[in-house]
Design a protein around this motif. Structure first.
Motif, PDB file in Angstrom:
ATOM      1  N   LEU A  84      63.926 -53.208 -65.962  1.00 43.53           N
ATOM      2  CA  LEU A  84      63.159 -53.630 -65.066  1.00 43.53           C
ATOM      3  C   LEU A  84      61.989 -54.191 -65.823  1.00 43.53           C
ATOM      4  O   LEU A  84      60.466 -54.955 -65.897  1.00 43.53           O
ATOM      5  CB  LEU A  84      62.134 -51.696 -64.437  1.00 43.53           C
ATOM      6  N   ALA A  85      61.834 -53.604 -67.120  1.00 41.82           N
ATOM      7  CA  ALA A  85      60.657 -53.499 -67.966  1.00 41.82           C
ATOM      8  C   ALA A  85      60.433 -55.845 -68.886  1.00 41.82           C
ATOM      9  O   ALA A  85      59.634 -55.902 -68.682  1.00 41.82           O
ATOM     10  CB  ALA A  85      60.607 -52.418 -69.366  1.00 41.82           C
ATOM     11  N   HIS A  86      62.092 -55.368 -68.347  1.00 43.46           N
ATOM     12  CA  HIS A  86      62.334 -57.157 -68.907  1.00 43.46           C
ATOM     13  C   HIS A  86      62.278 -58.269 -68.440  1.00 43.46           C
ATOM     14  O   HIS A  86      63.136 -59.064 -68.352  1.00 43.46           O
ATOM     15  CB  HIS A  86      63.496 -57.113 -70.146  1.00 43.46           C
ATOM     16  N   CYS A  87      62.152 -57.560 -66.661  1.00 45.03           N
ATOM     17  CA  CYS A  87      62.361 -58.839 -65.610  1.00 45.03           C
ATOM     18  C   CYS A  87      61.507 -59.821 -65.717  1.00 45.03           C
ATOM     19  O   CYS A  87      61.422 -60.804 -64.732  1.00 45.03           O
ATOM     20  CB  CYS A  87      62.438 -58.435 -64.539  1.00 45.03           C
ATOM     21  N   SER A  88      60.475 -59.921 -66.310  1.00 46.87           N
ATOM     22  CA  SER A  88      59.219 -60.980 -66.158  1.00 46.87           C
ATOM     23  C   SER A  88      59.348 -61.737 -67.808  1.00 46.87           C
ATOM     24  O   SER A  88      60.874 -61.399 -68.406  1.00 46.87           O
ATOM     25  CB  SER A  88      58.541 -60.465 -65.985  1.00 46.87           C
ATOM     26  N   ILE A  89      58.178 -62.347 -68.477  1.00 49.62           N
ATOM     27  CA  ILE A  89      58.448 -62.972 -69.329  1.00 49.62           C
ATOM     28  C   ILE A  89      57.503 -62.307 -71.054  1.00 49.62           C
ATOM     29  O   ILE A  89      58.179 -62.915 -71.093  1.00 49.62           O
ATOM     30  CB  ILE A  89      57.059 -63.972 -69.019  1.00 49.62           C
ATOM     31  N   MET A  90      57.426 -61.091 -70.184  1.00 47.99           N
ATOM     32  CA  MET A  90      57.614 -60.162 -71.303  1.00 47.99           C
ATOM     33  C   MET A  90      58.632 -59.430 -72.047  1.00 47.99           C
ATOM     34  O   MET A  90      59.324 -59.113 -71.480  1.00 47.99           O
ATOM     35  CB  MET A  90      56.455 -58.300 -70.707  1.00 47.99           C
ATOM     36  N   ARG A  91      58.497 -59.415 -73.547  1.00 47.27           N
ATOM     37  CA  ARG A  91      59.083 -58.613 -74.527  1.00 47.27           C
ATOM     38  C   ARG A  91      58.879 -57.981 -74.934  1.00 47.27           C
ATOM     39  O   ARG A  91      57.822 -57.667 -75.382  1.00 47.27           O
ATOM     40  CB  ARG A  91      59.975 -59.619 -74.611  1.00 47.27           C
ATOM     41  N   LEU A  92      59.678 -56.912 -75.215  1.00 42.98           N
ATOM     42  CA  LEU A  92      59.064 -54.966 -75.559  1.00 42.98           C
ATOM     43  C   LEU A  92      60.248 -54.427 -77.035  1.00 42.98           C
ATOM     44  O   LEU A  92      61.963 -55.557 -76.354  1.00 42.98           O
ATOM     45  CB  LEU A  92      58.835 -54.139 -74.470  1.00 42.98           C
ATOM     46  N   ASN A  93      60.336 -54.819 -78.119  1.00 45.91           N
ATOM     47  CA  ASN A  93      60.662 -54.345 -78.725  1.00 45.91           C
ATOM     48  C   ASN A  93      61.709 -53.172 -78.563  1.00 45.91           C
ATOM     49  O   ASN A  93      60.849 -51.973 -77.353  1.00 45.91           O
ATOM     50  CB  ASN A  93      60.932 -55.185 -80.316  1.00 45.91           C
ATOM     51  N   GLN A  94      62.537 -52.328 -79.445  1.00 52.01           N
ATOM     52  CA  GLN A  94      63.194 -51.516 -79.588  1.00 52.01           C
ATOM     53  C   GLN A  94      62.053 -50.207 -79.528  1.00 52.01           C
ATOM     54  O   GLN A  94      61.789 -49.420 -78.187  1.00 52.01           O
ATOM     55  CB  GLN A  94      64.004 -51.237 -79.941  1.00 52.01           C
ATOM     56  N   ALA A  95      61.308 -50.047 -80.357  1.00 55.50           N
ATOM     57  CA  ALA A  95      60.050 -49.258 -80.928  1.00 55.50           C
ATOM     58  C   ALA A  95      58.748 -48.750 -79.499  1.00 55.50           C
ATOM     59  O   ALA A  95      58.902 -48.214 -78.669  1.00 55.50           O
ATOM     60  CB  ALA A  95      59.032 -49.497 -81.968  1.00 55.50           C
ATOM     61  N   SER A  96      58.108 -49.667 -79.074  1.00 54.02           N
ATOM     62  CA  SER A  96      57.659 -50.264 -77.896  1.00 54.02           C
ATOM     63  C   SER A  96      58.244 -49.655 -76.568  1.00 54.02           C
ATOM     64  O   SER A  96      57.689 -49.395 -75.940  1.00 54.02           O
ATOM     65  CB  SER A  96      57.449 -51.500 -77.566  1.00 54.02           C
ATOM     66  N   MET A  97      59.286 -50.657 -76.656  1.00 50.21           N
ATOM     67  CA  MET A  97      60.274 -49.336 -75.196  1.00 50.21           C
ATOM     68  C   MET A  97      60.212 -47.850 -75.421  1.00 50.21           C
ATOM     69  O   MET A  97      60.188 -47.715 -74.193  1.00 50.21           O
ATOM     70  CB  MET A  97      61.690 -50.191 -74.651  1.00 50.21           C
ATOM     71  N   ASP A  98      60.783 -48.002 -76.170  1.00 50.51           N
ATOM     72  CA  ASP A  98      60.956 -45.920 -76.640  1.00 50.51           C
ATOM     73  C   ASP A  98      59.627 -45.185 -76.467  1.00 50.51           C
ATOM     74  O   ASP A  98      59.072 -44.348 -75.556  1.00 50.51           O
ATOM     75  CB  ASP A  98      61.685 -45.711 -78.066  1.00 50.51           C
ATOM     76  N   LYS A  99      58.525 -45.670 -77.345  1.00 48.11           N
ATOM     77  CA  LYS A  99      57.334 -45.454 -76.859  1.00 48.11           C
ATOM     78  C   LYS A  99      56.959 -45.374 -75.301  1.00 48.11           C
ATOM     79  O   LYS A  99      56.461 -44.225 -74.604  1.00 48.11           O
ATOM     80  CB  LYS A  99      56.406 -45.845 -78.146  1.00 48.11           C
ATOM     81  N   LEU A 100      57.141 -46.520 -74.650  1.00 41.47           N
ATOM     82  CA  LEU A 100      56.640 -46.648 -73.290  1.00 41.47           C
ATOM     83  C   LEU A 100      57.492 -45.863 -72.222  1.00 41.47           C
ATOM     84  O   LEU A 100      57.232 -45.055 -71.359  1.00 41.47           O
ATOM     85  CB  LEU A 100      56.871 -47.959 -72.499  1.00 41.47           C
ATOM     86  N   TYR A 101      58.785 -45.520 -72.451  1.00 40.93           N
ATOM     87  CA  TYR A 101      59.552 -44.587 -72.093  1.00 40.93           C
ATOM     88  C   TYR A 101      58.784 -43.124 -71.729  1.00 40.93           C
ATOM     89  O   TYR A 101      59.386 -41.993 -71.128  1.00 40.93           O
ATOM     90  CB  TYR A 101      61.217 -44.762 -72.234  1.00 40.93           C
ATOM     91  N   ASP A 102      58.630 -42.435 -73.695  1.00 42.04           N
ATOM     92  CA  ASP A 102      57.979 -41.697 -73.637  1.00 42.04           C
ATOM     93  C   ASP A 102      57.120 -41.077 -72.964  1.00 42.04           C
ATOM     94  O   ASP A 102      56.859 -40.100 -72.444  1.00 42.04           O
ATOM     95  CB  ASP A 102      57.757 -41.528 -75.176  1.00 42.04           C
ATOM     96  N   LEU A 103      56.040 -42.066 -72.996  1.00 48.10           N
ATOM     97  CA  LEU A 103      54.468 -42.082 -72.201  1.00 48.10           C
ATOM     98  C   LEU A 103      55.035 -41.503 -70.462  1.00 48.10           C
ATOM     99  O   LEU A 103      54.679 -40.851 -69.628  1.00 48.10           O
ATOM    100  CB  LEU A 103      53.630 -43.010 -72.611  1.00 48.10           C
ATOM    101  N   MET A 104      55.522 -42.649 -69.966  1.00 50.76           N
ATOM    102  CA  MET A 104      56.019 -42.650 -68.874  1.00 50.76           C
ATOM    103  C   MET A 104      56.623 -41.054 -68.340  1.00 50.76           C
ATOM    104  O   MET A 104      56.545 -40.547 -67.561  1.00 50.76           O
ATOM    105  CB  MET A 104      56.720 -43.512 -68.259  1.00 50.76           C
ATOM    106  N   THR A 105      57.639 -40.636 -69.101  1.00 49.27           N
ATOM    107  CA  THR A 105      58.623 -39.347 -68.675  1.00 49.27           C
ATOM    108  C   THR A 105      57.266 -38.025 -69.035  1.00 49.27           C
ATOM    109  O   THR A 105      57.414 -37.473 -68.347  1.00 49.27           O
ATOM    110  CB  THR A 105      59.439 -39.342 -69.855  1.00 49.27           C
ATOM    111  N   MET A 106      57.120 -38.007 -70.159  1.00 47.43           N
ATOM    112  CA  MET A 106      56.092 -36.966 -70.521  1.00 47.43           C
ATOM    113  C   MET A 106      54.715 -36.868 -69.301  1.00 47.43           C
ATOM    114  O   MET A 106      54.425 -35.740 -68.967  1.00 47.43           O
ATOM    115  CB  MET A 106      55.637 -36.537 -71.629  1.00 47.43           C
ATOM    116  N   ALA A 107      54.553 -38.684 -69.613  1.00 46.11           N
ATOM    117  CA  ALA A 107      53.077 -38.564 -67.909  1.00 46.11           C
ATOM    118  C   ALA A 107      53.836 -36.888 -66.132  1.00 46.11           C
ATOM    119  O   ALA A 107      53.009 -36.461 -65.764  1.00 46.11           O
ATOM    120  CB  ALA A 107      52.741 -39.360 -67.594  1.00 46.11           C
ATOM    121  N   PHE A 108      54.780 -38.080 -66.395  1.00 47.00           N
ATOM    122  CA  PHE A 108      55.274 -37.496 -64.740  1.00 47.00           C
ATOM    123  C   PHE A 108      55.908 -35.855 -64.922  1.00 47.00           C
ATOM    124  O   PHE A 108      56.003 -35.293 -63.712  1.00 47.00           O
ATOM    125  CB  PHE A 108      56.309 -38.395 -64.171  1.00 47.00           C
TER     126      PHE A 108
END
Length: 389
Positions: A84-108
């Motif tokens: 889902l995060a890479h369905c656009s022109i945006m690209r995240l490397n592994q470390a940024s994707m890990d951080k993104l998922y961590d923030l998502m899960t801990m917030a919810f």
């Protein structure tokens, strides 16, 4: 385990992902007339948000999502958000994707923990959907997609009993069990301890329909009140003034699920020692198991519903860094415990995978440019499947 938890988990985590990406895109945004080819503009930000929301609320995708089914493993769900995060022109490397998922899960996870009533997880979901609609106010077609999902949530969950919502909340908490990642916003606001565990408040409104604690009433066998005993509860509770609207539009009252990143401030994540030990103890086995085939089929159905419009001709992707500097991003990638990283998704299919008609149909729709000479495994790589969508 509730078979109605998956849609709520996906929508709320998706809402948190959009909050974070919007905040980071705004922070890195510069005027279009001053931007270089590798830099973001406001047009790029809106395009990324629209692309992700369009894919997230794809009709076929949500039809599969809303079918009654148990939750799948964290790695299986993580694969969906990578896609889902890479369905656009945006690209995240592994470390940024890990951080993104961590923030998502801990917030919810924090939001589920603090729900006054199990049913209020629905209000949290509505807060996320309301905020998502704010992102696409100037896109009526995408707005209709979100509204349709809104109505579907109301139809499916509006008639559930309190007991069924209790089971949903319990299922979500089991999913988040042993995840104790420290987040700077939560630490600064003193709602999270240094070990990554959340601090539950002893003040504020009590659940709707209940009374402020501090009084015990005793009744006789005829139902008549015969005695009252007061006690000190140690908190500062107040009675809830209203329930919150469960309609398409209305005052949700509850603030859980709203955008905490609306005020720009840096957000860091750290894996606590307790979480490292927990990860070692709960490390997922890479050996085949009885749920492997079901997870693969589940992902195939969901990915088969993700219809993404690809523009003709090559187009460069813009990289988004969720860290302050590239050096911090590289350091995070090197220091993250292997058990908590998602570089490899090991989901192995059973030997009878080729006999699965649904999976064969979906895979048959993929356009294969280079046919390999010989397949070394009957379990196709999920990441390769996603790249072919």
């Amino acid at each position: 385990m509730s078979v109605r938890s998956l849609p709520l988990l996906f929508l709320n985590l998706g809402g948190e992902m959009l909050y974070i990406l919007d905040q980071r895109l705004r922070a890195q945004n510069i005027p279009a007339d001053k931007a270089r080819k590798d830099e973001w503009t406001e047009v790029d930000r809106k395009r990324v948000m629209n692309d992700i929301i369009t894919t997230m609320f794809n009709k076929k995708f949500l039809e599969e999502l809303f079918k009654p089914q148990e939750l799948y493993s964290r790695k299986a769900l993580r694969a969906i958000y990578d896609r889902l995060a890479h369905c656009s022109i945006m690209r995240l490397n592994q470390a940024s994707m890990d951080k993104l998922y961590d923030l998502m899960t801990m917030a919810f996870k924090y939001q589920v923990l603090l729900c006054p009533r199990p049913k209020d997880v629905l209000l949290v979901t509505f807060n996320h959907l309301d905020s998502i609609k704010d992102f696409i106010r100037d896109s009526p077609a995408i707005m209709n997609q979100v509204d349709e999902t809104f109505r579907q949530v109301i139809e499916v969950y509006g008639c559930l009993s309190a007991g069924e919502f209790h089971l949903i909340r319990q299922t979500l908490l089991i999913f988040f069990q042993d995840m104790h990642i420290r987040v700077s916003i939560f630490l600064k606001d003193k709602i999270q301890n240094s070990n990554g565990r959340f601090v539950l408040p002893i003040s504020g409104p009590v659940p709707w329909g209940t009374e402020v604690p501090g009084l015990i009433r005793m009744f006789n066998d005829k139902g008549e009140e015969v005695k009252r005993v007061e006690f000190k509860h140690g908190g500062q509770y107040v009675r809830a003034q209203s329930e919150g609207s469960f309609d398409l539009y209305g005052d949700r009252v509850l603030t859980l699920g709203t955008n905490i990143y609306s005020v720009s401030r840096p957000v860091e994540t750290h894996v606590s020692g307790a979480s490292k030990n927990s990860a070692l103890n709960t490390k997922e086995s890479t050996a085949p198991n009885s749920l492997a085939k079901e997870e693969l089929n589940f992902l195939a159905r969901l990915m088969g519903g993700m219809e993404i419009n690809k523009n003709s001709g090559p187009e460069p992707g813009f990289r988004l860094n969720l860290f302050t500097t590239d050096e911090e991003e590289e350091h995070a990638a090197l220091t993250r415990p292997e058990e908590l990283s998602y570089q490899v998704i090991n989901i192995q299919a059973a030997q009878d995978q080729q006999r699965n008609e649904e999976l064969s149909r979906i895979m048959g729709e993929f356009e294969v440019h280079d046919q390999p000479q010989q397949s070394t495994s009957k379990g196709d790589d999920l990441l390769a499947m996603m790249d072919e969508l």
